[in-house]
Design a protein around this motif. Structure first.
Motif, PDB file in Angstrom:
ATOM      1  N   ILE A  52      -0.472  -1.336 -11.847  1.00 29.02           N
ATOM      2  CA  ILE A  52       0.379  -2.293 -11.164  1.00 29.02           C
ATOM      3  C   ILE A  52       0.770  -3.345 -12.191  1.00 29.02           C
ATOM      4  O   ILE A  52      -0.093  -3.926 -12.844  1.00 29.02           O
ATOM      5  CB  ILE A  52      -0.380  -2.957  -9.994  1.00 29.02           C
TER       6      ILE A  52
ATOM      7  N   ILE B 286      -4.861  -1.806  -2.175  1.00 28.71           N
ATOM      8  CA  ILE B 286      -5.246  -0.590  -2.905  1.00 28.71           C
ATOM      9  C   ILE B 286      -6.619  -0.060  -2.487  1.00 28.71           C
ATOM     10  O   ILE B 286      -7.071   0.960  -3.004  1.00 28.71           O
ATOM     11  CB  ILE B 286      -5.239  -0.827  -4.426  1.00 28.71           C
TER      12      ILE B 286
ATOM     13  N   TRP C  18      -6.541   5.746  -6.866  1.00 30.67           N
ATOM     14  CA  TRP C  18      -5.790   5.514  -8.089  1.00 30.67           C
ATOM     15  C   TRP C  18      -6.641   5.685  -9.342  1.00 30.67           C
ATOM     16  O   TRP C  18      -6.108   5.815 -10.444  1.00 30.67           O
ATOM     17  CB  TRP C  18      -5.199   4.100  -8.096  1.00 30.67           C
ATOM     18  N   GLN C  19      -7.960   5.699  -9.180  1.00 24.40           N
ATOM     19  CA  GLN C  19      -8.839   5.657 -10.354  1.00 24.40           C
ATOM     20  C   GLN C  19      -8.650   6.830 -11.302  1.00 24.40           C
ATOM     21  O   GLN C  19      -8.827   6.694 -12.513  1.00 24.40           O
ATOM     22  CB  GLN C  19     -10.308   5.594  -9.910  1.00 24.40           C
TER      23      GLN C  19
ATOM     24  N   VAL D 180      -7.424   3.714  -1.861  1.00 25.18           N
ATOM     25  CA  VAL D 180      -6.357   4.551  -2.417  1.00 25.18           C
ATOM     26  C   VAL D 180      -6.882   5.146  -3.722  1.00 25.18           C
ATOM     27  O   VAL D 180      -7.354   4.410  -4.588  1.00 25.18           O
ATOM     28  CB  VAL D 180      -5.079   3.728  -2.692  1.00 25.18           C
TER      29      VAL D 180
ATOM     30  N   VAL E 166       2.203   1.849  -3.471  1.00 32.11           N
ATOM     31  CA  VAL E 166       1.198   2.454  -4.338  1.00 32.11           C
ATOM     32  C   VAL E 166       1.067   3.946  -4.034  1.00 32.11           C
ATOM     33  O   VAL E 166       1.030   4.786  -4.948  1.00 32.11           O
ATOM     34  CB  VAL E 166      -0.161   1.746  -4.193  1.00 32.11           C
ATOM     35  N   GLU E 167       1.012   4.289  -2.758  1.00 32.21           N
ATOM     36  CA  GLU E 167       0.859   5.697  -2.372  1.00 32.21           C
ATOM     37  C   GLU E 167       2.048   6.530  -2.842  1.00 32.21           C
ATOM     38  O   GLU E 167       1.874   7.653  -3.337  1.00 32.21           O
ATOM     39  CB  GLU E 167       0.697   5.791  -0.855  1.00 32.21           C
TER      40      GLU E 167
ATOM     41  N   ARG F 132       0.846  -1.199   0.000  1.00 39.52           N
ATOM     42  CA  ARG F 132       0.000   0.000   0.000  1.00 39.52           C
ATOM     43  C   ARG F 132       0.884   1.253   0.000  1.00 39.52           C
ATOM     44  O   ARG F 132       0.618   2.216  -0.725  1.00 39.52           O
ATOM     45  CB  ARG F 132      -0.919   0.004   1.225  1.00 39.52           C
TER      46      ARG F 132
ATOM     47  N   ALA G  19      -8.565  -3.881 -10.033  1.00 39.47           N
ATOM     48  CA  ALA G  19      -7.319  -3.135  -9.877  1.00 39.47           C
ATOM     49  C   ALA G  19      -6.765  -2.753 -11.248  1.00 39.47           C
ATOM     50  O   ALA G  19      -7.026  -3.434 -12.239  1.00 39.47           O
ATOM     51  CB  ALA G  19      -6.297  -3.973  -9.113  1.00 39.47           C
TER      52      ALA G  19
ATOM     53  N   ILE H 161      -3.534  -7.849  -3.041  1.00 36.46           N
ATOM     54  CA  ILE H 161      -3.400  -6.664  -3.883  1.00 36.46           C
ATOM     55  C   ILE H 161      -4.665  -5.817  -3.799  1.00 36.46           C
ATOM     56  O   ILE H 161      -4.602  -4.589  -3.654  1.00 36.46           O
ATOM     57  CB  ILE H 161      -3.103  -7.067  -5.333  1.00 36.46           C
ATOM     58  N   GLN H 162      -5.807  -6.474  -3.851  1.00 44.27           N
ATOM     59  CA  GLN H 162      -7.076  -5.742  -3.753  1.00 44.27           C
ATOM     60  C   GLN H 162      -7.183  -5.033  -2.413  1.00 44.27           C
ATOM     61  O   GLN H 162      -7.603  -3.872  -2.336  1.00 44.27           O
ATOM     62  CB  GLN H 162      -8.251  -6.704  -3.940  1.00 44.27           C
TER      63      GLN H 162
END
Length: 306
Positions: free
Chosen positions: A161, A149, A154-155, A152, A111-112, A108, A191, A145-146
């Motif tokens: 990823i 994220i 990301w959309q 977060v 990703v951030e 996480r 994702a 993974i789900q």
């Protein structure tokens, strides 16, 4: 009609002239943004970094100023995509709940940080399913993974990823194209995912990228179980070990068991014209990265074998 045709030809010409994106995995010593300057200095127009130490659970804190400088320099140097490689410690399909919990938290964070830096891609080794079944490993990796994220934002970003194929060691998730493809299928509805293929990993896992006769069947298998459009990045690494050895040891371009010709073939394969090509070759002596980068750029400009 004539104007439309001329416009179409012009657009096709622009697409043909679009430069291949070829770069290296680079150091962030002195601040994460300094990698952009290193890429520019060596003539790379894409690059990969670690956003934190790949061998420590405790993450680095990125300042907003460094993130802004990275974005500014990438625009100035026309350097894209930015690829971040996730920590080697992350094991999202571990049988240990503690390891998996730490891995989810660490991923996480990856990703951030990727989103803060404006990175297009975050490359992930899913982990090892030792002590579990292959099916359980796939399920845990997808769930982890789900979970990582969740919530977060990301959309709204141009971000994916990328699941990287591995060298084929026993219990290593991603050691076959089938496993990579299955994980993508499980994740694509929840994702932003794609694939990073590593030439060394592919070779030592037993796939044939080297011979002219073996190349097309290998690409056909990738197309069937992964999808060529899902391939966003190639890690361009020669191999110290022979094909099928399952030993992940990178070598300088053209100096290993893969040799020069397969890299020329991949770089000039129109089916991968949308990809970035990034080397993760050893740094044994000063200038090694520049020499490997030059080798790839020279091969990309050479349309026929020599």
């Amino acid at each position: 009609m004539s104007n439309h045709r001329e416009s179409t030809i012009e657009n096709m010409s622009l697409q043909e002239e679009k430069p291949k994106r070829i770069g290296m995995h680079l150091s962030t010593a002195g601040g994460v943004f300094t990698a952009a300057g290193r890429a520019q200095a060596m003539g790379a127009n894409t690059f990969q970094i670690f956003s934190s130490s790949p061998r420590m659970w405790r993450p680095a804190k990125l300042s907003a100023d460094h993130c802004d400088q990275m974005k500014k320099l990438r625009v100035e140097y026309d350097c894209e995509p930015l690829v971040i490689h996730a920590s080697y410690l992350i094991n999202l399909c571990s049988q240990s709940e503690d390891v998996r919990r730490n891995s989810i938290a660490a991923f996480r964070g990856e990703v951030e940080r990727a989103l803060a830096l404006g990175a297009e891609y975050l490359v992930l080794h899913p982990g090892s399913w030792k002590g579990l079944s292959r099916e359980q490993g796939l399920e845990l990796a997808a769930e982890s993974i789900q979970g990582a994220i969740a919530r977060v934002p990301w959309q709204s970003c141009n971000f994916r990823i990328l699941i990287e194929n591995t060298a084929g060691a026993e219990f290593s998730l991603g050691g076959s194209f089938d496993q990579v493809g299955e994980l993508i299928l499980r994740l694509e509805s929840v994702a932003p995912v794609g694939v990073c293929l590593d030439t060394c990993h592919t070779h030592v896992a037993g796939y044939d990228l080297v011979s002219a006769e073996g190349y097309e069947p290998t690409i056909a298998q990738i197309a069937a179980v992964i999808g060529l459009d899902n391939i966003k990045v190639w890690h361009m690494n020669d191999a110290k070990a022979p094909r099928g050895s399952k030993l992940d040891r990178h070598e300088h371009i053209g100096e290993g068991t893969i040799g020069l010709e397969p890299f020329r073939r991949i770089l000039n394969d129109d089916r991968f014209s949308h990809c970035a090509f990034i080397a993760e070759t050893p740094v044994d002596e000063e200038g090694d990265q520049e020499r490997d980068l030059l080798a790839l750029k020279s091969l990309a400009a050479r349309k026929v074998p020599v």
